[in-house]
Enzyme design. Structure first.
Site, short mmCIF file in Angstrom:
data_model
loop_
_atom_site.label_atom_id
_atom_site.label_comp_id
_atom_site.label_asym_id
_atom_site.label_seq_id
_atom_site.Cartn_x
_atom_site.Cartn_y
_atom_site.Cartn_z
N ASP A 1 0.75 -1.19 -0.01
CA ASP A 1 0.00 0.12 -0.03
C ASP A 1 0.81 1.21 -0.02
OD1 ASP A 1 -2.46 1.65 0.31
OD2 ASP A 1 -1.61 1.84 2.38
N ASP B 1 -0.12 5.11 0.96
CA ASP B 1 -0.43 6.25 2.24
C ASP B 1 -0.28 5.29 3.40
OD1 ASP B 1 -0.86 8.75 0.55
OD2 ASP B 1 -2.53 7.80 0.01
#
Length: 222
Positions: free
Chosen positions: A18, A20
């Site tokens: 991922d 953020d």
């Protein structure tokens, strides 16, 4: 003391990250933009902000069911505002060195952000663009659906169940579980403990990776 394997006896075909909250932190930027948007639409900001993380913008807006609001148009406006607000985006500690140690064909970024915004934030954090990125527009259904991780694994030529996902949000972990991938929780941006049975690491400072004939193994330094 010797290094401790985080997944004893397990080697992974590839890593899926991922973005953020996992390899960089853009929470301050995102919450500034979203706070203004929420205020304009009469939402309780404190209650609303926790719902934005790890989920595609258009789905966050659509879920609210606000009368007269076009989720696609609003999501586009929010993305443009977020692209302008990148001054305090920074990498998660140790992320740059950890990514640099990986074989280029064995990892990807899988994000709920639109591609243009993801590229902007990665550059602002001083991180290299990944060899492969799956972004919001690449799948029909975003996290917590598994589509993004399944597609990332497919593009790397491996099965999702043979991958390790690095995540920070409940939606992302649910997506990893649905894809039958293993997961490691990065907690650097968490203000409260995340209820999850997955292994957790604050950042990448104590992590090392070894590429073997069996795959990628992850260790924690003492």
């Amino acid at each position: 003391m010797t290094e401790r394997p985080l997944f004893p006896g397990r080697a992974f075909a590839a890593f899926l990250f991922d973005m953020d909250g996992t390899i960089l932190t853009s929470i301050a930027s995102a919450e500034r933009v979203w706070s203004l948007w929420a205020e304009r639409h009469g939402l309780d900001v404190a209650t609303f902000l926790p719902t934005i993380h790890g989920v595609r913008t258009v789905e966050t807006i659509a879920r609210l069911g606000l009368p007269g609001v076009d989720p696609v148009a609003e999501a586009d406006a929010i993305m443009r505002a977020e692209m302008e607000d990148v001054s305090d985006i920074t990498p998660i500690a140790g992320a740059a060195a950890f990514l640099a140690a990986l074989p280029r064909e064995r990892w990807a970024i899988v994000t709920s952000a639109p591609r243009l915004l993801a590229e902007r934030r990665i550059a602002a954090a001083g991180l290299p663009l990944p060899p492969l990125m799956i972004a919001a527009e690449d799948v029909e259904f975003g996290k917590p659906a598994p589509d993004c991780f399944l597609l990332g694994a497919q593009k790397l030529g491996v099965a999702a169940r043979d991958c390790l996902v690095f995540e920070d949000s409940p939606a992302g972990l649910a997506a990893a579980d649905a894809a039958e991938a293993a997961a490691l929780v990065v907690t650097a941006t968490h203000s409260h403990p995340l209820a999850s049975g997955h292994p957790k690491q604050r950042d990448y400072e104590r992590l090392t990776v070894r590429a073997t004939a069996e795959g990628l193994e992850v260790f924690e330094r003492p």
